[in-house]
Enzyme design. Structure first.
Site, PDB file in Angstrom:
ATOM      1  N   ALA A   1      61.327  68.217 -19.049  1.00 41.70           N
ATOM      2  CA  ALA A   1      60.892  69.553 -19.464  1.00 41.70           C
ATOM      3  C   ALA A   1      60.322  70.313 -18.276  1.00 41.70           C
ATOM      4  O   ALA A   1      59.828  69.707 -17.313  1.00 41.70           O
ATOM      5  CB  ALA A   1      59.845  69.463 -20.574  1.00 41.70           C
ATOM      6  N   ASP A   2      60.383  71.627 -18.357  1.00 42.92           N
ATOM      7  CA  ASP A   2      59.783  72.478 -17.332  1.00 42.92           C
ATOM      8  C   ASP A   2      59.338  73.777 -17.989  1.00 42.92           C
ATOM      9  O   ASP A   2      60.026  74.297 -18.865  1.00 42.92           O
ATOM     10  CB  ASP A   2      60.762  72.778 -16.207  1.00 42.92           C
ATOM     11  CG  ASP A   2      60.052  73.409 -15.025  1.00 42.92           C
ATOM     12  OD1 ASP A   2      59.368  72.671 -14.287  1.00 42.92           O
ATOM     13  OD2 ASP A   2      60.152  74.640 -14.862  1.00 42.92           O
TER      14      ASP A   2
END
Length: 187
Positions: A67-68
């Site tokens: 995730a970012d």
């Protein structure tokens, strides 16, 4: 499931959110260059994919979740501030304005790569110079996209959000659930 679930992130906030979903998982930090240009919703998807792929190369038998998160105000992306001076500048940009928080999520599981992105609109209250000084002195803005943590002290400066709260914290749990369910997880 093919193997264990690995979260490709060192973020304690993502760990807490994923644990709150009742999942058992391990954490392995991804090693990727996070400097990408482009629209925030595209960049977060690319970085989530790169993080998941990086860890998947080291653990090919396991399911990997990357995730970012990026904050964008008036079309300008705000990542993590390098120091408190940069954090103060970001907070001045956010003061009294709406902004967007984007999180890309990538799940590599069973030979498939599933990617999604979540957008949440957030309204910041007007901040005084003293508000900014006090908040920066807390140290909380460091290591946070957009220089704030909604779940922490900064929550008192956010009167309204439109969309997923967990997205603003760093992992949209409803989107994550959907990706995991698509890969055979029962949640």
């Amino acid at each position: 499931m093919a193997g264990r679930l690995i979260l490709a992130s060192a973020s304690p906030r993502r760990r807490e959110l994923l644990a709150g979903m009742g999942l058992m998982f391990e954490v392995v930090e991804a090693r990727v260059d996070e400097r990408l240009d482009g629209a925030p919703e595209v960049v977060v998807k690319q970085l989530a994919r790169l993080k998941a792929q990086n860890v998947a190369q080291r653990f090919p038998e396991d399911d990997i979740l990357g995730a970012d998160t990026l904050v964008s105000v008036a079309g300008r992306p705000l990542g993590k501030p390098g120091d408190l001076e940069e954090a103060a500048e970001m907070l001045r940009m956010l003061s009294g304005k709406w902004h967007e928080v984007y999180t890309g999520v990538c799940l590599i599981a069973r030979g498939r790569e599933l990617v999604g992105v979540e957008e949440t609109r957030v309204r910041f209250a007007a901040l005084t110079q003293e508000d900014i000084r006090r908040y920066c002195a807390s140290g909380e803005p460091l290591g946070k996209a957009g220089a704030y943590a909604i779940q922490g002290m900064a929550g008192m400066y956010i009167p309204e959000i439109q969309g997923s709260y967990s997205n603003v914290v760093g992992l949209p749990t409803a989107l994550t659930r959907d990706l995991l369910r698509s890969s055979g997880y029962s949640l």
